[in-house]
Design a protein around this motif. Structure first.
Motif, PDB file in Angstrom:
ATOM      1  N   UNK A 118       0.628  -1.468   0.408  1.00  0.00           N
ATOM      2  CA  UNK A 118       0.201   0.010  -0.059  1.00  0.00           C
ATOM      3  C   UNK A 118       0.588   1.593  -0.138  1.00  0.00           C
ATOM      4  N   UNK A 119       2.242   1.317   0.957  1.00  0.00           N
ATOM      5  CA  UNK A 119       3.037   2.518   0.893  1.00  0.00           C
ATOM      6  C   UNK A 119       4.525   1.776   0.591  1.00  0.00           C
ATOM      7  N   UNK A 120       5.832   2.698   0.579  1.00  0.00           N
ATOM      8  CA  UNK A 120       6.593   2.275   0.932  1.00  0.00           C
ATOM      9  C   UNK A 120       6.737   1.695   2.569  1.00  0.00           C
ATOM     10  N   UNK A 121       6.516   0.635   2.751  1.00  0.00           N
ATOM     11  CA  UNK A 121       7.254  -0.689   4.227  1.00  0.00           C
ATOM     12  C   UNK A 121       6.197  -0.373   4.970  1.00  0.00           C
ATOM     13  N   UNK A 144       6.007   4.784  10.566  1.00  0.00           N
ATOM     14  CA  UNK A 144       5.824   5.273  11.432  1.00  0.00           C
ATOM     15  C   UNK A 144       4.459   5.116  10.040  1.00  0.00           C
ATOM     16  N   UNK A 145       3.613   5.039  10.793  1.00  0.00           N
ATOM     17  CA  UNK A 145       2.075   5.258  10.177  1.00  0.00           C
ATOM     18  C   UNK A 145       1.854   6.363  10.261  1.00  0.00           C
ATOM     19  N   UNK A 182      -9.520   9.350  19.695  1.00  0.00           N
ATOM     20  CA  UNK A 182      -8.003   8.848  19.506  1.00  0.00           C
ATOM     21  C   UNK A 182      -7.398   9.763  18.129  1.00  0.00           C
ATOM     22  N   UNK A 183      -6.312  10.172  18.718  1.00  0.00           N
ATOM     23  CA  UNK A 183      -5.629  10.360  17.590  1.00  0.00           C
ATOM     24  C   UNK A 183      -3.966  10.435  17.359  1.00  0.00           C
ATOM     25  N   UNK A 184      -3.766   9.410  16.875  1.00  0.00           N
ATOM     26  CA  UNK A 184      -2.502   8.504  16.975  1.00  0.00           C
ATOM     27  C   UNK A 184      -1.550   9.113  15.584  1.00  0.00           C
ATOM     28  N   UNK A 185      -0.224   8.001  15.934  1.00  0.00           N
ATOM     29  CA  UNK A 185       0.536   7.888  14.793  1.00  0.00           C
ATOM     30  C   UNK A 185       1.540   7.059  15.390  1.00  0.00           C
ATOM     31  N   UNK A 186       1.336   6.097  15.109  1.00  0.00           N
ATOM     32  CA  UNK A 186       1.918   4.365  15.127  1.00  0.00           C
ATOM     33  C   UNK A 186       3.362   4.813  14.553  1.00  0.00           C
ATOM     34  N   UNK A 187       4.173   4.371  15.725  1.00  0.00           N
ATOM     35  CA  UNK A 187       5.726   3.995  15.321  1.00  0.00           C
ATOM     36  C   UNK A 187       5.739   2.781  15.017  1.00  0.00           C
ATOM     37  N   UNK A 213       2.978  15.117   7.340  1.00  0.00           N
ATOM     38  CA  UNK A 213       1.814  13.707   6.466  1.00  0.00           C
ATOM     39  C   UNK A 213       2.398  12.970   4.644  1.00  0.00           C
ATOM     40  N   UNK A 214       3.172  13.872   4.294  1.00  0.00           N
ATOM     41  CA  UNK A 214       3.529  13.358   3.319  1.00  0.00           C
ATOM     42  C   UNK A 214       5.341  12.811   3.497  1.00  0.00           C
ATOM     43  N   UNK A 215       5.912  13.008   4.546  1.00  0.00           N
ATOM     44  CA  UNK A 215       6.793  11.985   4.986  1.00  0.00           C
ATOM     45  C   UNK A 215       6.836  11.410   5.306  1.00  0.00           C
ATOM     46  N   UNK A 216       5.277  10.649   6.299  1.00  0.00           N
ATOM     47  CA  UNK A 216       4.624   8.830   6.432  1.00  0.00           C
ATOM     48  C   UNK A 216       4.563   8.388   5.851  1.00  0.00           C
ATOM     49  N   UNK A 217       4.010   9.548   4.543  1.00  0.00           N
ATOM     50  CA  UNK A 217       3.102   8.354   3.512  1.00  0.00           C
ATOM     51  C   UNK A 217       4.337   8.194   2.615  1.00  0.00           C
ATOM     52  N   UNK A 218       5.304   8.888   3.099  1.00  0.00           N
ATOM     53  CA  UNK A 218       6.182   8.404   1.637  1.00  0.00           C
ATOM     54  C   UNK A 218       7.406   7.624   1.910  1.00  0.00           C
ATOM     55  N   UNK A 219       7.309   7.759   3.358  1.00  0.00           N
ATOM     56  CA  UNK A 219       7.598   6.244   4.727  1.00  0.00           C
ATOM     57  C   UNK A 219       9.451   6.616   4.676  1.00  0.00           C
TER      58      UNK A 219
END
Length: 219
Positions: A118-121, A144-145, A182-187, A213-219
């Motif tokens: 779905x995404x890198x990684x 990180x998601x 809940x707002x979270x950013x699982x790593x 957001x862009x950084x996390x989508x790129x991975x």
């Protein structure tokens, strides 16, 4: 709560989730998630057994009442699968990555998951069942998601590896419960991939800054 609605009544703690499990008010994929949790971390089996005992005592104290459509109800009961109890969770082979309840639902072993990138990684395998989106997720170590919240309820059971977010650490057998509060950013932790089983009944909404957001989508 209906069989396809996990948020008609709030489930915000593991104890509340176990109570709904005992009551039989969870959709089947969520029940499988709980059964898998009980197999991986049997500590909550005592709680489930206590809740089942209390439910049985309450039923015994209830006044007798005539059953409408008795024959149809009995036929439905005998044709349905028996409810799983926390004290009767079947155990798979030693070291099996997937609990038996999950393997029974999916119909394949961990090494046979038809992953889709779905995404890198980040890979997943998902399908719909009883109004829920059911997913297996594979997250690269250290990835990180994107930060997000939920428009419904999401239950995540960690099968292998671990992730951390704003609420703390979630390792094998742990359940993450998240909703619109809940707002979270699982790593994922850096030592191994995080593999998880998720059940949700609503889409996610991305949050956070555009740059993050862009950084996390790129991975």
């Amino acid at each position: 709560m209906t069989k396809t609605d996990m948020v008609h009544e709030q489930i915000d703690t593991i104890d509340a989730l176990m109570a709904h499990y005992v009551a039989g008010s969870l959709p089947e994929p969520a029940r499988v998630l709980v059964r898998s949790h009980l197999q991986m971390k049997p500590d909550n089996r005592r709680l489930v057994s206590s809740l089942e005992l209390l439910a049985g005592e309450a039923l015994e104290r209830s006044p007798e009442a005539a059953i409408a459509d008795r024959d149809q109800r009995l036929a439905a009961i005998f044709s349905s699968a028996p409810p799983a109890s926390g004290s009767h969770v079947s155990k798979g082979p030693a070291g099996a990555p997937f609990p038996q309840a999950l393997r029974d639902l999916l119909g394949f072993e961990a090494e046979d998951v038809p992953w889709r990138r779905r995404l890198p990684g980040f890979k997943d395998y998902s399908f719909d069942m009883q109004g829920c989106e059911v997913s297996l997720m594979w997250i690269r170590p250290g990835r990180a998601l994107p930060a997000h919240t939920h428009k419904g309820m999401e239950l995540i059971l960690i099968l292998d590896g671990a992730f951390n977010d704003e609420r703390g650490h979630f390792g094998p057998g742990d359940i993450s419960i998240a909703d619109e509060t809940v707002e979270h950013r699982p790593v994922a932790e850096k030592d191994r991939p995080c593999i998880a089983f998720a059940v949700s009944n609503g889409p996610v909404r991305l949050t956070g800054s555009l740059r993050q957001m862009i950084g996390d989508l790129i991975g």
